[in-house]
Write an enzyme that holds these catalytic residues in place. Structure first.
Site, PDB file in Angstrom:
ATOM      1  N   ASP A 188       0.847  -1.202   0.000  1.00  0.00           N
ATOM      2  CA  ASP A 188       0.000   0.000   0.000  1.00  0.00           C
ATOM      3  C   ASP A 188       0.884   1.255   0.000  1.00  0.00           C
ATOM      4  OD1 ASP A 188      -2.525   1.041  -0.048  1.00  0.00           O
ATOM      5  OD2 ASP A 188      -3.012   0.569   2.044  1.00  0.00           O
ATOM      6  N   GLU A 208     -14.345   0.664  -1.050  1.00  0.00           N
ATOM      7  CA  GLU A 208     -14.536   0.765   0.400  1.00  0.00           C
ATOM      8  C   GLU A 208     -15.758   1.627   0.722  1.00  0.00           C
ATOM      9  OE1 GLU A 208     -11.037   1.613   2.690  1.00  0.00           O
ATOM     10  OE2 GLU A 208     -12.176   1.723   4.559  1.00  0.00           O
TER      11      GLU A 208
HETATM   12  O1  KIV Z   1      -4.993  -0.363   4.381  1.00  0.00           O
HETATM   13  C1  KIV Z   1      -5.838  -1.270   4.264  1.00  0.00           C
HETATM   14  O2  KIV Z   1      -5.849  -2.269   4.983  1.00  0.00           O
HETATM   15  C2  KIV Z   1      -6.828  -1.114   3.213  1.00  0.00           C
HETATM   16  C3  KIV Z   1      -8.057  -1.972   3.329  1.00  0.00           C
HETATM   17  C4  KIV Z   1      -8.983  -1.340   4.290  1.00  0.00           C
HETATM   18  C5  KIV Z   1      -8.672  -2.216   2.018  1.00  0.00           C
HETATM   19  O3  KIV Z   1      -6.682  -0.316   2.354  1.00  0.00           O
END
Ligand code: KIV
Length: 256
Positions: A85, A182
């Protein structure tokens, strides 16, 4: 590469055929457990800021912190595809986005994810042009919590629905192979799932997405102080740990 490694093509091929179960992992043992359970997609999400690092929201997570956790997950050498991420403000320009994405891949992610649609189109195109596959994230964007003030449902009116469709079009044209939805109204999440070729992965967005994602500590009760309303908790691991520790403490204190 590990034998049987899940690839982006495998995930793409699941569209309309098989539902996609995705969970977050932030460390080696959880990555191994989820992989052994057959989860094909692991997200090293910036939710780690809240459920592991104790920050009030995800905007505090740094690239170095995500790298650290991606490396731990990658050391589990999972069959599952690892999504790294991209943290808050780490993809403000196409150049910055490519530099961050490269760091996450070097740390062990297979692909990267970032929040937003039309407004990050040039960043997504630059990442994909650099040979890195991309997962989008639309609907409620936790990295926008400081401007928005609360976690609210998206797609409730015509303007909200139109924005989601425009953002989804931008991500599709840029080449995203999957998009997290989301807190999108179930009806709009269903429409997006039916009308776009990428895999939709819902969280709090109804059951008609191509797949579902949850923050693993929410699912197993490892963060017992708060559980989102849409989560059906399967275990109470936090309670189990507390009682195991109380039991052991009593044994230690009562020896002799
Ligand atoms: O950071 C995360 O865990 C996410 C999920 C909520 C999809 O983006």
């Amino acid at each position: 590469m590990r034998e049987g490694k899940i690839t982006v093509d495998v995930i793409r091929g699941m569209k309309g055929r098989q539902r996609l179960a995705t969970l977050t992992a932030y460390d080696y043992p959880m990555a191994k457990l989820l992989d052994e359970a057959g989860i094909p997609l692991l997200l090293v999400g910036d939710s780690l800021g809240m459920v592991v690092l104790g920050y009030p929201d995800t905007t505090h997570v740094t690239v170095a912190e995500i790298e650290h956790h991606i490396s731990a997950v990658a050391r589990a050498n999972p069959k599952a595809l690892i999504i790294g991420d991209m943290p808050y403000q780490s993809y403000e320009t196409p150049e910055m986005a490519v530099a961050t994405a490269r760091r996450l891949i070097a740390a062990g992610a297979d692909v990267v994810k970032a929040e937003g649609g039309r407004e990050i189109e040039s960043q997504v195109k630059a990442i994909i042009a650099d040979g890195i596959q991309f997962v989008g994230h639309l609907g409620m964007l936790p990295q926008h919590i400081l401007e928005e003030g609360k976690y609210s449902i998206k797609g409730k009116d015509d303007a909200g629905r139109a924005k989601l469709f425009d953002d989804a079009t931008a991500l599709q044209e840029a080449g995203a192979f999957a998009v997290v939805l989301e807190l999108v109204t179930p009806l709009v999440a269903k429409e997006l799932t039916e009308q776009f070729p990428f895999m939709t992965i819902g969280i709090g967005s109804g059951m008609d997405c191509d797949g579902q994602v949850l923050v693993t500590p929410d699912l197993v009760g490892m963060f017992p102080w708060f559980t989102p309303r849409f989560v059906k908790q399967k275990r109470q691991c936090g309670t189990d740990i507390r009682s195991a520790v109380e039991e052991w403490k009593a044994e230690v204190e009562h020896v002799g």
